[in-house]
Each structure stands twice: as C-alpha cells, then as structure tokens.
Design an enzyme around this catalytic site. Structure first.
Site, PDB file in Angstrom:
ATOM      1  N   HIS A 426       0.818  -1.214   0.000  1.00 51.14           N
ATOM      2  CA  HIS A 426       0.000   0.000   0.000  1.00 51.14           C
ATOM      3  C   HIS A 426       0.850   1.261   0.000  1.00 51.14           C
ATOM      4  O   HIS A 426       0.629   2.189  -0.787  1.00 51.14           O
ATOM      5  CB  HIS A 426      -0.939  -0.008   1.212  1.00 51.14           C
ATOM      6  N   CYS A 756      35.569   3.033 -24.225  1.00 52.43           N
ATOM      7  CA  CYS A 756      34.778   2.917 -23.003  1.00 52.43           C
ATOM      8  C   CYS A 756      35.554   3.438 -21.801  1.00 52.43           C
ATOM      9  O   CYS A 756      35.140   3.230 -20.659  1.00 52.43           O
ATOM     10  CB  CYS A 756      34.334   1.471 -22.771  1.00 52.43           C
TER      11      CYS A 756
END
Length: 801
Positions: A426, A756
């Site tokens: 919830h 990279c």
C-alpha cells in the site's frame, strides 16, 4: 438485458464497457472471464452486485440525506474531523437493512455459485467503484476486501461493509481533493470463488516495472498465504522480473529472482471468530521461493496476454496491475483481479528528470526504494494510525506500514519510510501516485530514526533506498528530449549496476559499450568462484559458513554463481534490448579477487596487481574452471533467455596468441564466435594492442579503447599511485596518437571501434577529438551522456557544414 437496472450480473455477462454498472474491478474481471479464459488465463467465476443495487439500498432506506448531513461540515484537512465523519457514514450504511428483493437475488446467485463449485463455497467479497469519470485513478486500497466468507449471514454482512467502504477516509478525502460529488460514484460488490492460496501463495503482478516505468518487463511479487499481506505491506515478498519480448518468442527470460523474508502468512481461521488470521512462517519456508521458474513464466505469459488484450481494446499500450493466487489443493494458478496501471502510463516520455545527491551523510537505515526521487524534512515516527493527528505538512512519515486510513497524511508528507512491505504494498502504490519518495522494508526504521530529527530520504540510487541523517543537498536535473539531436557517432553507456539499468535506459543512447562484469560479481555474488567450485574441499569452516549463508537453497554451489551472474547481465541486456550490450569479461586484479569470500585461499600476493595476473591471462590458466562459469552465464543469457544483443569483450589481452587461447576457451564452454551472431571484441588498452592492431583485427570483431590503462602503460605509471597522479592525463599527445592510429587501422580492417574509458566522460574536448578521428562509438558514464551527446552533435555539425 437491461444492465442499468439489474441488481446481479455474472462475470460472463459484463465487459470493460460496463464500468458504470459494476465498477472497474468487476468490469475487468468480466472482460477477462469472457475473453481470456479461452486463451489459457484462469479466472475464478463469480458475480457482481451492481451499482444499481447499491443506490437501491441507499434510497430504499432513505439514508442519502442523513449521509449528506453528516458530511455537511466535513474538513478533510482536519484529521479528527475526517475520521469522525467517515466512521459515522460507514456505520450508517453498515446498520441499514438490505431490502428483501436485493437479499433474495444475492442469495440466489450465491447458491448458484456454490452449485457451480459443488460445495458450500468460500468466497472473496470485494469492492468495485464506478470510477469511469476518473481514468487517471487506480483507487488502490480505497475500498475494502473480505476473504473466506461462508454462508448467507457472513455474506450479507460483508456486502454491507463493502458498500460502506465507499466512504473510507481516503476515498472521501480523494473525492474532495478532485472536486467530485460523493454520490456521483457508486459501489458494486464482487462475489468471487476463493482460491485456497492460504495453503499455497499469492501476490501482485505488473506488466511494467513499477519503479522506472520500463515496459518490456513483467514484475511479480509473491508471499505465502492469502494475498492481503502483500497488498497491505505486512510482508517483504519474493520478487521476480521477466523479459516480455523474449518470453513471447518462447525463451525463458527470468531476469531476476530476489528472496523476500515472508515472516508471516494469512490463512483461514477455522476455529476463531474471524475468517482469516496471520501465523508465523517457518524459517525453512522463509528461505524458499514461493514460485517455481515454470510458474513465474506462466504468470508472466498471462501478464502479456492481459496487457495485449487491454492494449488492443484501448488502441494504445496499456500496462496492467494484477493480483494472482495459487490454489494449494489443485496447485493451479489464477488471476483474481486486474486494472490499468496509472502512474507511469500517464507520464510525459519526452520529459526526463533525474534526482542527484550532492552531499553524503551518515546512513541511518536502508530498505527498498520506491520511485527515483529525494525528499527531506523532520521525521515524524508514528507507531499506529491513532497517532496521525499531529502530523505536519512536509514531514517525513516513519511507520511500521500504512493502510488506507493513513492516506490523508501521506499526501502531505515529503517522504515515507516503513518497516515492512515490498514494492507492491500500500505505501509503495500510494507514494507513486502522490509522486513522493518512499523506502519500504527497512525492518527497524521506527526505532533507528529519532522523532523530530532532520532526515533526507534518497530513492535515486537504484533498488536500495537510504535514509540519511540531516538535510543534505541534492539537484533535480530536467531534460526535454523532444528535440534531442541524433548523432552519427553512437553514444553508449558504461554500466555495472543491474538495479539501475531500467531507469538509465530512458536516457538517449545507442546501447551499452561496457558492462563491468566484476561489479556484478562483487555486489550480487561476493564469493570467489574457485571457492564455490571446490566447496567440498574447503577446510576453512568460517569461509564455508559464509558461503552457506549466501547460497541458501543451492545444493550445487556453482549454480548460484551462474544464476546470479546471468541475472545481472540479463537485467542490463533487457533494459537496452535490442541495442548492443557489450559485456567485458571479469577484470578483477588479484588483490580485488582476494577480497571476495574465500578469495585469499586462491589468490597470489602481487607487488603490482595492476599489471599482474588479470584479464585474458587468467582465462586459460589454473583459473580456467572459474572462467568456464562466466561463459556458462553468458551462454544462458543469450541462448536460454534469448538476449542475443549481448556481445563479449576480452580485457587486458597482451598478445595475439593470448587472444586465440581465450577464444578457444570460450568455444569449449559454448560461446562460439559467430554462432547466432555472437561478436567478440578486445579491449585496446595496451600499446601492443595498437602496434599489432592489424593482427588483433584478424581474430576479433572489434576494439574498445580503454583509455585508463592505455594511458598508464603509455606513460609508464601506476594509475593507483597518488605520487605520480599529476602526470596521469589521457589527453597526453602520446596517448592521443596511439588512439588515432588504432582507429585508422580498425577502419582499414573494417572492424568496429569504440571507446569505453573515462576520458570522454570527463573531458568534452576529448570526445570531440574522438569524433574527428572517426570513431564508431563513445561509451560514457550515464551522468555525462546528455551533455557529451550535445557536444558531439555540435562537433559533427561543425565538421560537415
């Protein structure tokens, strides 16, 4: 059939267009029961007590005026006032008499349902609001559900309680905020055959990632017993992710499995006064997954079928929020509820916001993050709902867990922290609707966070959420991607954290140029692979104990390594599919491997591990059995999960002969270069890789420049040494000449070449230099992708004008 005036409608009589008569939940159940049971989706039968029946009850008992009178001086900003008015309205409806005609029809339908299942049926009685005027609202938890209801007396009582729950405090407050009349919305009631999940398990499923909004994954949570504990956040459930595109092609792409503690379960109470009760879960059950892999895949397939049906019906993609249950007697799975997901479905895809911490502080507590935001304020620790009256706007709510009665203060909180619950509880659902950060499942947040202390709640760093001491600085970076430039030079990303992959995939990119495998090994596995391979030979009982704790449930310890590594890689590969994802094989140095559990038993002591036993040299040596596990994990990702966008990259390959040996080892372990499009790249990070680039190009499909190591070996320094750090500079002319040369050779040999290394992330001018050299791709740290892409776009425009 006159549905508008019917009091009872069965699931096979209603569809999604009947929301005004039976509410969204019932309309959806009918839609699925009619259309999807024939496609293999199992839905328990049931009937709807209609919105007309609800209105008939109110009018027959002449209580509309009384309810209006009770609400005449309503003030939703006064918590006590809201609670008192809400309770009075609910009590008024609960105490009213069900008219004889309505009672007769309900009883007749109930008996027919019992006859359908050949027994005095246990049923679930659920509320279903007619929310056709609120398409953006999920209504999560606004109304009530009652489980294991048997017999007419209990049924009538549950029906009245459901009717009354149209006036829960949260529902009243919500309608007031939206400006809706309380009588413009009615309530229908679902009466559905119970699935005996009290003897098995149940949970919640989304056809979308609830945190990032990534749409190619189904997210499933599960716990033992009835599903209310998952929804209410009483337990931390198991979590599973499945990649939908590969699933639809027949693969088995379970991207991630995470064990929840599941300390309690809700079961039928056969002796007590209440229909259900919570009982403890044995330690053995806590350490078992609620679902088998086969069951996970079945549920995910159903999620795809349900989503596809509703998307076709709506004419656009429609992610779904579903509840599932497993019957412990028949061992069958069922879908018991489905509704549209509303939080991410309504987001503007062209707007990208990133919350970034600018300061670090002491971590008080951590748990599972909900959302990607950061919030802060004074901590208000509340142990139960009776303490909500003093809550002030802008405070941080710290509590055990929430339920619908907490909503009035949740919507004025700057953040929410709960001891219990998972990402589908919830507190998580409501915090997403409200757009505030939430950390769930902290275990002891209410004792570790002191009342009144300043705290910062951080959900910006992936699946873990943190509560820091103090008010810390953070930035909100906002980007409009509508007119974001496309570049000829591919801009990719460097990644090592699978938990961030879905979120980061929304940044404009051309894939992943570097997946750091060692990051996954370190964070998700934490054990030296040889210690798992030789587990039965280990003499060190402390090491064995640590391994046992991490690998609980795995009889074969190496399976743990392969599973966790393949799941980490696949999360990243799925996030960026179908774009290339280049996975660098493990590049730990010996001192880093030694820090893993059992590592000191297998690693040598090297004076300078930076240029020692690392990368390619390991894979064909005594370390080969461990390397075989990496190959198995990668093979599983490509062949079993169907993520063939994964490429492989070999780091620190000193000689051409070494490269051939590594490719041979990969072939032995099922990773065959060229098979099913598998490409194998080599890191270009040693001057020898540049000098012999033409020969390396003969055995590899491409290069990725590692500027960090290339700089240290070109300049002859240790990049870990602070004594020579002032000399270290990737922009040194010698380094740039080597980079330019290898790009030229790669182009000549028709091989792909990218970079990279760190340099283009740190220095925009270095990225522009690479564009001038004609590099194919530049892989960047995620936080520098947008600014560097703009810089590259300007450079390309300048070059080609």
């Amino acid at each position: 059939m006159d549905k508008a005036n019917a009091m009872i409608l069965w699931f096979d009589q209603v569809g999604i267009e009947d929301t005004p008569f039976v509410g969204g939940k019932n309309a959806s159940l009918g839609e699925m029961y009619q259309n999807l049971t024939k496609k293999g989706v199992s839905i328990p039968n049931g009937f709807c007590i209609t919105a007309h029946a609800y209105r008939y009850l109110l009018e027959h008992n002449k209580i509309v005026d009384k309810i209006q009178e009770i609400l005449s001086d309503l003030d939703v900003h006064d918590i006590r006032n809201l609670q008192e008015r809400g309770e009075k309205v609910r009590q008024t409806i609960r105490e009213t008499k069900i008219p004889d005609e309505l009672k007769k029809q309900i009883l007749s339908a109930y008996k027919d349902l019992c006859n359908h299942y050949n027994k005095d049926s246990d049923v679930a009685v659920r509320s279903s609001a007619t929310a056709e005027d609120l398409p953006d609202a999920s209504f999560a938890g606004q109304q009530e559900t009652y489980l294991n209801i048997r017999g007419e007396h209990a049924l009538f009582d549950a029906v009245k309680k459901c009717f009354a729950s149209l006036f829960t405090n949260r529902a009243i407050s919500y309608r007031e905020d939206k400006g809706f009349d309380h009588f413009s919305i009615a309530l229908s009631v679902t009466v559905q055959k119970m699935i005996r999940s009290d003897l098995a398990c149940s949970g919640v499923m989304f056809s979308i990632d609830t945190e990032s909004g990534f749409r190619n994954a189904a997210f499933i949570t599960g716990a033992w017993g009835l599903g209310e504990n998952v929804v209410q956040g009483k337990v931390n459930p198991d979590e599973f992710y499945v990649f939908k595109p590969a699933l639809k092609k027949g693969f088995k792409p379970i991207l991630k499995k995470k064990l929840g503690d599941k300390r309690i379960k809700m079961i039928y109470d056969m002796q007590g006064n209440k229909p259900v009760k919570d009982v403890p879960v044995s330690v053995c059950e806590q350490h078992k997954f609620t679902l088998s892999d086969k069951e996970v895949l079945k549920l995910a397939k159903w999620a795809c079928i349900i989503e596809d049906h509703y998307s076709n019906k709506a004419g656009h993609e429609k992610p779904m929020d579903m509840e599932w249950a497993k019957d412990g007697i028949s061992e069958e799975l069922f879908i018991v509820q489905a509704r549209p997901e509303t939080v991410h479905a309504n987001k503007d895809k062209n707007k990208l916001k990133k919350w970034v911490m600018k300061q670090q502080g002491p971590v008080i507590i951590e748990g599972k993050s909900v959302g990607e935001k950061i919030g802060q304020g004074k901590a208000r620790v509340i142990k139960d709902v009776h303490g909500i009256h003093d809550f002030k706007k802008g405070e941080v709510l710290i509590t055990e867990m929430t339920d619908p009665d907490w909503e009035p203060i949740m919507k004025i909180a700057s953040a929410i922290v709960t001891n219990r619950g998972g990402r589908t509880c919830h507190a998580a659902i409501i915090s997403r609707e409200l757009g505030i950060p939430c950390v769930v499942g902290t275990d002891d947040g209410t004792t570790k966070v002191k009342p009144g202390q300043d705290v910062t709640v951080d959900c910006s760093q992936g699946e873990k959420g943190y509560v820091y001491k103090g008010i810390l600085k953070f930035d909100i970076n906002e980007f409009d991607l509508k007119d974001f430039p496309e570049t000829k030079t591919k801009v990719m990303m460097n990644l090592g954290m699978p938990s961030k992959a879905f979120e980061l995939s929304f940044i404009p990119n051309s894939g992943v140029g570097l997946v750091r495998e060692e990051f996954i090994i370190n964070s998700s596995i934490g054990i030296h692979p040889m210690a798992l391979i030789e587990y039965n030979k280990l003499q060190d009982e402390n090491v064995k104990r640590q391994i046992d704790e991490k690998t609980f449930g795995y009889k074969n310890k190496v399976d743990y390594y392969v599973d966790k590594l393949s799941q980490g890689i696949s999360m990243i590969a799925a996030a960026f599919w179908p774009k290339d994802v280049i996975v660098r094989l493990s590049d730990f140095k010996s001192n880093e491997y030694a820090n893993l559990i059992g590592g000191k038993l297998y690693e040598p002591t090297e004076d300078n591990p930076m240029i020692g036993w690392r990368g390619a040299s390991r894979y064909y040596s005594d370390f080969a059995p461990a390397f075989a596990l990496e190959c198995q994990a990668l093979h599983k990702v490509r062949s079993e999960m169907g993520l063939k966008n994964v490429k492989v990259m070999v780091p620190f390959c000193r000689t051409v002969e070494e490269g051939k040996k590594v490719i041979n080892e990969m072939n032995k372990n099922g990773l065959k270069q060229g098979e099913e499009g598998l490409e194998v790249y080599v890191m270009c990070e040693i001057p020898a890789n540049v000098i012999l680039a033409d020969q390396f190009a003969d055995i590899f499909d491409g290069f990725s420049i590692g500027s960090n190591d290339l700089t240290q070996l070109t300049l002859g320094l240790d990049r870990d040494s602070e004594l020579v750090s002032d000399i270290y500079d990737e922009r040194n002319l010698a380094v740039k000449r080597l980079i330019k040369k290898v790009i030229t050779v790669a182009k000549k040999k028709k091989r792909k070449i990218g970079i990279c290394g760190q340099a283009p992330s740190d220095f925009p001018d270095f990225a522009q230099f690479l564009v001038e050299c004609g590099i194919d791709s530049i892989s960047l740290n995620p936080d520098s992708v947008i600014k560097t892409t703009l810089s590259i776009a300007n450079k390309e425009k300048e070059m080609w004008m």
